[in-house]
Design a protein around this motif. Structure first.
Motif, mmCIF file in Angstrom:
data_model
loop_
_atom_site.group_PDB
_atom_site.id
_atom_site.type_symbol
_atom_site.label_atom_id
_atom_site.label_comp_id
_atom_site.label_asym_id
_atom_site.label_seq_id
_atom_site.Cartn_x
_atom_site.Cartn_y
_atom_site.Cartn_z
ATOM 1 N N TYR A 82 0.477 -1.000 -0.673
ATOM 2 C CA TYR A 82 -0.150 -0.153 -0.190
ATOM 3 C C TYR A 82 1.054 1.236 0.424
ATOM 4 O O TYR A 82 2.002 1.381 0.351
ATOM 5 C CB TYR A 82 -0.904 0.279 0.965
ATOM 6 C CG TYR A 82 -1.779 -0.719 1.399
ATOM 7 C CD1 TYR A 82 -3.102 -0.850 0.877
ATOM 8 C CD2 TYR A 82 -1.884 -1.634 1.881
ATOM 9 C CE1 TYR A 82 -3.908 -1.867 0.862
ATOM 10 C CE2 TYR A 82 -2.525 -3.052 2.092
ATOM 11 C CZ TYR A 82 -3.688 -3.193 1.237
ATOM 12 O OH TYR A 82 -4.885 -4.123 1.359
ATOM 13 N N GLU A 83 -0.114 2.693 -0.258
ATOM 14 C CA GLU A 83 0.755 3.524 -0.236
ATOM 15 C C GLU A 83 0.974 3.527 1.333
ATOM 16 O O GLU A 83 1.019 3.531 2.679
ATOM 17 C CB GLU A 83 0.159 4.812 -0.638
ATOM 18 C CG GLU A 83 -1.351 4.785 -0.324
ATOM 19 C CD GLU A 83 -2.061 6.440 -0.557
ATOM 20 O OE1 GLU A 83 -1.379 7.063 -0.682
ATOM 21 O OE2 GLU A 83 -3.148 5.425 -0.605
ATOM 22 N N HIS A 84 2.177 4.675 1.713
ATOM 23 C CA HIS A 84 2.958 4.436 2.799
ATOM 24 C C HIS A 84 1.899 6.159 2.793
ATOM 25 O O HIS A 84 1.656 7.289 2.700
ATOM 26 C CB HIS A 84 4.235 5.675 2.585
ATOM 27 C CG HIS A 84 4.677 6.081 4.299
ATOM 28 N ND1 HIS A 84 4.628 5.730 5.290
ATOM 29 C CD2 HIS A 84 5.119 7.774 3.880
ATOM 30 C CE1 HIS A 84 5.113 5.850 5.817
ATOM 31 N NE2 HIS A 84 5.354 7.431 5.736
ATOM 32 N N MET A 85 1.945 5.730 4.431
ATOM 33 C CA MET A 85 1.580 6.525 5.297
ATOM 34 C C MET A 85 1.747 7.693 6.130
ATOM 35 O O MET A 85 1.688 7.044 7.104
ATOM 36 C CB MET A 85 -0.169 6.522 5.471
ATOM 37 C CG MET A 85 -1.438 5.680 5.137
ATOM 38 S SD MET A 85 -2.702 6.963 4.057
ATOM 39 C CE MET A 85 -1.694 7.586 2.743
ATOM 40 N N ALA A 86 2.507 9.106 5.332
ATOM 41 C CA ALA A 86 2.789 9.908 6.991
ATOM 42 C C ALA A 86 2.374 10.100 8.213
ATOM 43 O O ALA A 86 2.927 9.733 9.590
ATOM 44 C CB ALA A 86 3.368 10.713 6.038
ATOM 45 N N ARG A 87 1.326 10.295 8.314
ATOM 46 C CA ARG A 87 0.579 10.750 9.225
ATOM 47 C C ARG A 87 -0.222 9.707 10.049
ATOM 48 O O ARG A 87 -0.608 10.022 11.218
ATOM 49 C CB ARG A 87 -0.373 11.827 8.920
ATOM 50 C CG ARG A 87 -0.391 12.383 8.853
ATOM 51 C CD ARG A 87 0.791 13.961 9.178
ATOM 52 N NE ARG A 87 1.290 14.846 8.281
ATOM 53 C CZ ARG A 87 2.332 15.749 9.157
ATOM 54 N NH1 ARG A 87 2.802 15.811 9.956
ATOM 55 N NH2 ARG A 87 2.712 16.617 8.256
ATOM 56 N N GLY A 88 0.533 8.447 10.032
ATOM 57 C CA GLY A 88 -0.485 7.037 10.582
ATOM 58 C C GLY A 88 -1.546 7.209 10.643
ATOM 59 O O GLY A 88 -2.819 7.767 9.918
ATOM 60 N N THR A 89 -2.607 6.835 11.742
ATOM 61 C CA THR A 89 -3.466 6.571 11.795
ATOM 62 C C THR A 89 -4.524 7.483 12.854
ATOM 63 O O THR A 89 -3.864 8.316 13.440
ATOM 64 C CB THR A 89 -3.949 5.247 12.711
ATOM 65 O OG1 THR A 89 -3.386 5.242 13.987
ATOM 66 C CG2 THR A 89 -3.111 4.348 12.254
ATOM 67 N N VAL A 90 -5.831 7.997 12.297
ATOM 68 C CA VAL A 90 -6.666 8.555 13.218
ATOM 69 C C VAL A 90 -5.988 8.708 14.714
ATOM 70 O O VAL A 90 -6.217 9.873 15.381
ATOM 71 C CB VAL A 90 -8.269 8.154 12.745
ATOM 72 C CG1 VAL A 90 -8.758 9.183 13.320
ATOM 73 C CG2 VAL A 90 -8.236 9.381 11.476
ATOM 74 N N LYS A 91 -5.962 7.527 15.599
ATOM 75 C CA LYS A 91 -6.298 7.632 16.252
ATOM 76 C C LYS A 91 -4.279 7.897 16.847
ATOM 77 O O LYS A 91 -4.829 8.996 18.000
ATOM 78 C CB LYS A 91 -5.995 5.930 17.012
ATOM 79 C CG LYS A 91 -6.182 5.796 18.797
ATOM 80 C CD LYS A 91 -5.582 4.487 19.019
ATOM 81 C CE LYS A 91 -5.764 4.442 20.620
ATOM 82 N NZ LYS A 91 -6.162 3.009 21.339
ATOM 83 N N ASP A 92 -3.673 7.852 15.805
ATOM 84 C CA ASP A 92 -2.304 8.850 16.194
ATOM 85 C C ASP A 92 -2.625 10.070 16.825
ATOM 86 O O ASP A 92 -2.109 11.019 17.063
ATOM 87 C CB ASP A 92 -1.394 7.923 15.045
ATOM 88 C CG ASP A 92 -0.916 6.427 15.384
ATOM 89 O OD1 ASP A 92 -1.082 5.612 16.748
ATOM 90 O OD2 ASP A 92 -0.569 5.820 14.523
#
Length: 464
Positions: free
Chosen positions: A250-260
């Motif tokens: 998958y594409e990289h998610m720089a900001r992490g999850t909504v919980k993070d």
């Protein structure tokens, strides 16, 4: 001198001689008086001695009293010093309390001004409903593109890339544990990685309920081939597949999850939370809109803050859709019971709608329930009892303001209550009372888009 006992003679003695003198009566009387005086003097002397003893006793007592008085003075001095220290401490504490009260009043005044300013902007926008600014038209156009002609969007994305086992082992340093993503939920097999060209990615091992790798044909037919039709701005982008390792890239998610993101108070302002949840609603609408053309929706079954990701621009994207594709055909018999058992471990129960535990079926309404719980958690910043907290406070202005996440800044209470009421309706235990995703005006997407656009437009006017 010595008197004779049987006569009136008196013997007088001197140096080497003595005389006998006859004492006449007056002399005898004088002698007796002298003896009497000597006796009185002796008695008086005795009384003087006794008085001296009494005086010494009194003096001793006075010394003891003086020492006791000195000790009492010392104790009083100590108590006085302690009292002075307490007075000083109390004065310092009073000063600190005064400073804290003043700071709180200044902050409350600042928040009140911010809310008043924002309410004024919103009021101006509402008064200009008949003449919507260009920004509204842009948002409406973007919404139409997101949830409208999905078939047009699909053809704009490149084909999936097929990776070799060696490429992914290099990217993840042979799936080293240091690159492993957050444990729990559906991230137990996720790894951060870096491809040869420097592209950051997220690599996820796909496993069935018994923790076995998915066979090549199953992975291709049920996930990869179908995913080619699931391109959407708010669904996590699949870049490729590795059949050897049974992995998706998958594409990289720089900001992490909504919980993070919510845990990082400085980044997750309240108005940004409205926008993010509106984007999640768009993505969920897309999944529920028969994107595969099979006549039915894709039921996610695991919407929560840890399955919603944010890219570098804080754009929300729904992840873990691969599990939804694998679980799209319900299991039967013993296999179904095993799958349900796994769900107890894979899903946190408070996100699962109550009717599921009887029917063992996920559908659009169970997704709406999970979305509602997530929405309430985004408002409160609490990931355990957000429903109960909001439900108890929704009708009390002060209580409701207090349960909103303070780390998100000064909320617009009217908009926050509108969104909270939507979250409570979505997470209703009665599935029939849960709102529709796309209904005009009263639907989930309409309400969230309205709240997000009001804030965004107010901000744009403030910056103009």
């Amino acid at each position: 001198m010595s008197p004779c006992e049987n006569s009136n003679l008196l013997v007088l003695g001197g140096t080497g001689e003595f005389r006998v003198v006859q004492v006449t009566s007056p002399l005898i009387e004088l002698t007796k008086k002298i003896e009497q005086v000597f006796g009185e003097l002796k008695a008086e002397h005795q009384r003087v001695l006794e008085l001296e003893k009494e005086v010494q006793t009194v003096v001793g007592r006075l010394e003891e009293s003086k020492q006791e008085i000195q000790e009492v003075k010392s104790e009083l001095q100590e108590e006085k010093s302690k009292l002075q220290e307490m007075i000083k401490s109390k004065a310092c504490l009073a000063d600190k309390i005064s400073e804290l009260v003043s700071e709180r009043e200044r902050q409350a005044e600042k928040d009140a001004k911010s809310r008043a300013h924002l309410e004024e902007r919103i009021s101006k926008l509402e008064s200009e409903k008949e003449r919507p600014p260009q920004k509204v038209q842009e948002l409406e156009q973007r919404l139409q593109e997101d949830v409208g002609d999905t078939h047009t969007m699909r053809i704009e994305f490149p084909l999936l890339q097929e990776f070799s086992s060696e490429e992914l082992q290099v990217a993840t340093e042979n799936f080293d544990v240091k690159w492993k993503l957050e444990q729990g939920d559906q991230h137990e097999d996720g790894y951060r990685g870096k491809l040869n060209d420097g592209t950051l990615v997220m690599v996820k091992k796909i496993r069935d309920v018994s923790r076995q790798a998915i066979p090549h044909d199953t992975l291709k037919s049920k996930v990869v081939d179908r995913w080619k039709l699931l391109r959407h701005p708010h669904v996590l982008t699949l870049l490729g597949v590795c059949y050897e390792e049974s992995c998706l890239v998958y594409e990289h998610m720089a900001r992490g999850t909504v919980k993070d993101w919510i845990a990082c108070a400085r980044q997750s302002a309240w108005y940004a939370r409205f926008r993010v949840m509106a984007e999640v609603a768009r993505g969920l609408c897309f999944l529920h809109s028969d994107p595969l053309g099979t006549g039915g929706p894709i039921v996610h079954s695991a919407i929560r803050p840890t399955t919603i990701f944010l890219d570098g621009n804080f754009v929300a994207k729904i992840g873990c859709v691969d599990h939804a594709l694998l679980d799209s055909e319900p299991a039967q018999g013993a296999e179904k019971r095993e799958a349900v058992s796994q769900l107890f471990n894979r899903h946190r129960s408070h996100y699962v709608a109550p009717e599921y535990w009887q029917s063992h079926v996920f559908n659009e309404k169970t997704d709406v329930f999970a979305f509602g719980i997530t929405l309430l958690e985004v408002l409160t910043g609490s990931f355990s009892n957000a429903f109960e907290v909001i439900e108890d406070a929704i009708d009390d202005d002060n209580a409701f303001e207090n349960v909103l996440d303070r780390n998100a800044g000064g909320w617009d209470i009217r908009l926050a209550r509108e969104v909270a009421s939507l979250g409570l309706c979505c997470s209703s235990y009665n599935r029939r009372k849960r709102p529709n995703m796309t209904a005009p005006d009263t639907g989930i997407l309409a309400i969230l888009e309205g709240a997000a656009s009001k804030v965004e437009l107010a901000a744009s006017m403030g910056n103009a």
